[in-house]
Motif scaffolding. Structure first.
Motif, mmCIF file in Angstrom:
data_model
loop_
_atom_site.group_PDB
_atom_site.id
_atom_site.type_symbol
_atom_site.label_atom_id
_atom_site.label_comp_id
_atom_site.label_asym_id
_atom_site.label_seq_id
_atom_site.Cartn_x
_atom_site.Cartn_y
_atom_site.Cartn_z
ATOM 1 N N GLY A 66 -8.354 12.751 26.337
ATOM 2 C CA GLY A 66 -8.679 11.370 26.688
ATOM 3 C C GLY A 66 -10.189 11.156 26.785
ATOM 4 O O GLY A 66 -10.732 10.186 26.240
ATOM 5 N N GLN A 67 -10.881 12.063 27.457
ATOM 6 C CA GLN A 67 -12.338 11.908 27.612
ATOM 7 C C GLN A 67 -13.018 11.934 26.241
ATOM 8 O O GLN A 67 -13.935 11.149 25.971
ATOM 9 C CB GLN A 67 -12.900 13.028 28.478
ATOM 10 C CG GLN A 67 -12.433 12.939 29.922
ATOM 11 C CD GLN A 67 -13.211 13.858 30.855
ATOM 12 O OE1 GLN A 67 -14.331 14.247 30.560
ATOM 13 N NE2 GLN A 67 -12.624 14.174 31.986
ATOM 14 N N ALA A 68 -12.561 12.838 25.391
ATOM 15 C CA ALA A 68 -13.155 12.915 24.045
ATOM 16 C C ALA A 68 -12.854 11.636 23.260
ATOM 17 O O ALA A 68 -13.700 11.160 22.489
ATOM 18 C CB ALA A 68 -12.607 14.141 23.308
ATOM 19 N N LEU A 69 -11.666 11.057 23.492
ATOM 20 C CA LEU A 69 -11.326 9.800 22.798
ATOM 21 C C LEU A 69 -12.209 8.651 23.279
ATOM 22 O O LEU A 69 -12.605 7.792 22.478
ATOM 23 C CB LEU A 69 -9.856 9.454 23.057
ATOM 24 C CG LEU A 69 -8.841 10.041 22.083
ATOM 25 C CD1 LEU A 69 -7.416 9.827 22.592
ATOM 26 C CD2 LEU A 69 -8.997 9.431 20.677
ATOM 27 N N VAL A 70 -12.509 8.642 24.571
ATOM 28 C CA VAL A 70 -13.391 7.578 25.091
ATOM 29 C C VAL A 70 -14.736 7.660 24.374
ATOM 30 O O VAL A 70 -15.251 6.649 23.866
ATOM 31 C CB VAL A 70 -13.570 7.702 26.624
ATOM 32 C CG1 VAL A 70 -14.606 6.684 27.111
ATOM 33 C CG2 VAL A 70 -12.245 7.500 27.340
ATOM 34 N N ASP A 71 -15.305 8.871 24.302
ATOM 35 C CA ASP A 71 -16.617 9.022 23.652
ATOM 36 C C ASP A 71 -16.527 8.663 22.165
ATOM 37 O O ASP A 71 -17.409 7.989 21.625
ATOM 38 C CB ASP A 71 -17.114 10.467 23.805
ATOM 39 C CG ASP A 71 -17.559 10.762 25.232
ATOM 40 O OD1 ASP A 71 -17.918 9.806 25.959
ATOM 41 O OD2 ASP A 71 -17.518 11.942 25.636
ATOM 42 N N GLU A 72 -15.454 9.096 21.514
ATOM 43 C CA GLU A 72 -15.316 8.850 20.069
ATOM 44 C C GLU A 72 -15.167 7.344 19.785
ATOM 45 O O GLU A 72 -15.862 6.809 18.915
ATOM 46 C CB GLU A 72 -14.074 9.608 19.556
ATOM 47 C CG GLU A 72 -13.793 9.473 18.070
ATOM 48 C CD GLU A 72 -14.798 10.215 17.197
ATOM 49 O OE1 GLU A 72 -15.309 11.264 17.625
ATOM 50 O OE2 GLU A 72 -15.072 9.717 16.080
ATOM 51 N N LEU B 274 -9.779 13.126 14.795
ATOM 52 C CA LEU B 274 -8.636 12.973 13.902
ATOM 53 C C LEU B 274 -7.707 11.838 14.341
ATOM 54 O O LEU B 274 -7.052 11.215 13.508
ATOM 55 C CB LEU B 274 -7.894 14.311 13.766
ATOM 56 C CG LEU B 274 -8.755 15.362 13.032
ATOM 57 C CD1 LEU B 274 -8.137 16.745 13.087
ATOM 58 C CD2 LEU B 274 -9.014 14.961 11.576
ATOM 59 N N VAL B 275 -7.689 11.551 15.637
ATOM 60 C CA VAL B 275 -6.927 10.368 16.088
ATOM 61 C C VAL B 275 -7.600 9.116 15.530
ATOM 62 O O VAL B 275 -6.953 8.221 14.979
ATOM 63 C CB VAL B 275 -6.862 10.304 17.645
ATOM 64 C CG1 VAL B 275 -6.307 8.964 18.106
ATOM 65 C CG2 VAL B 275 -6.017 11.458 18.198
#
Ligand SMILES: NC(=O)c1ccc[n+]([C@@H]2O[C@H](COP(=O)([O-])OP(=O)(O)OC[C@H]3O[C@@H](n4cnc5c(N)ncnc54)[C@H](OP(=O)(O)O)[C@@H]3O)[C@@H](O)[C@H]2O)c1
Length: 280
Positions: free
Chosen positions: A32-38, A225-226
């Motif tokens: 989730g944290q990586a998705l926020v940054d991405e 990749l998401v």
């Protein structure tokens, strides 16, 4: 660079990520944290949720103009309802269901509470949040539901029976919903990460994966990749070449995978539980 991102972003409407408002569950977790940054890096606005407010607020501080926080326990109906109202106010048109939990261990050693907690969060709460948000997604020019599944939603794996039950069900739900909404403007995607380095995998599990030669991804790679799956409109994404191969093999010839996993069983038991017959 511009034309490259335009090429990949062909499934996003005019305005690209900058026009997207995303409700992301599990935002305080590793993926989730990586998705926020991405996604914030790509220009999206995000309403992020999880139970641990400090972790969410630290993310909002990194992206103050784009990220709004709402702490909520998704297993509680009234907190889910408040989240849905907030998502309505924020004009969210994309729901990314990344909240989840795992319990690794022998199934016979699972407690009633553990089994119930797995099903409640990974499945019941996810389905109910999705249903509650659907009217808003249907009213949008384009809407997205993106479900984070797992390789263990396709391959039944020793020591993960309860988790597999929830992730197989989530995959079935995603496929059925996609087909049910095929004549609408909602895109329904399923992204299945393989083992990923987050708090979900305790050190014993990392050690087990190493002993078995199972690759582990970084959460940043999963997040990229998401994003790619959304931009290209790819409905089903399984991360990892060997995992894609075994997922197909498991569907066609499950007894071959049965035999391969039977050979891994002593190693798996060494990390997740005592060998059968060993004194406690
Ligand atoms: N890590 C892996 O190896 C792996 C592999 C394949 C698939 N996945 C899937 O990817 C997704 C993200 O996993 P991850 O590795 O990032 O896990 P993680 O680091 O353990 O994060 C789990 C997230 O779920 C949230 N959560 C847990 N219980 C909650 C509740 N009752 N209400 C609201 N939120 C709750 C946590 O937030 P709070 O603690 O703040 O509540 C956290 O944000 C999950 O669906 C997982 O099944 C993970």
């Amino acid at each position: 660079m511009r034309s490259y991102s335009k090429l990949w972003s062909r499934h996003l409407p005019e305005g690209g990520w900058a026009a997207q408002s995303v409700l992301l569950t599990g935002a305080s977790g590793g993926i989730g944290q990586a998705l926020v940054d991405e996604l914030a890096g790509a220009g999206a606005r995000l309403l992020i949720t999880g139970r641990r407010r400090p972790a969410l607020e630290a993310l909002a501080e990194r992206h103050p103009d784009q990220v709004t926080v709402m702490a909520a326990d998704l297993t509680r109906a009234e907190e889910r309802q408040r989240l849905v109202e907030r998502a309505r106010e924020a004009g969210c048109t994309m729901l990314i269901n990344a909240a989840g939990m795992n319990r690794v261990g022998l199934f016979e050693a699972s407690s009633d509470a553990e089994i119930e907690a797995l099903i409640t969060l990974n499945l019941t709460s996810t389905l109910q949040l999705t249903r509650a948000l659907l009217p808003q997604l249907l009213a949008a020019e384009h809407g997205w539901v993106v479900n984070l599944g797992s390789t263990f939603g396709t391959i039944g794996y020793p020591g993960q029976a309860g988790y597999c039950a929830t992730k197989f069900a989530l995959r079935g739900f995603t496929q059925a919903l996609r087909r049910e909404l095929a004549d609408t403007r909602i895109h329904v995607l399923h992204v299945a990460p393989r083992a990923t380095r987050t708090a979900m995998n305790v050190p014993e599990i990392e050690a087990m994966n190493q002993a078995l030669g199972n690759a582990m991804d970084t959460p940043q790679r999963v997040a990229r990749l998401v994003r790619r799956a959304i931009e290209t409109g790819r409905e089903e994404t399984q991360l990892g070449g060997p995992e894609r191969f075994f997922a197909r093999l498991n569907a066609m010839l499950p007894s071959v995978v049965d035999r391969a996993l039977r050979r891994q069983l002593p190693t798996i038991r060494r990390f997740i539980g005592k060998p059968r017959g060993e004194a406690p």
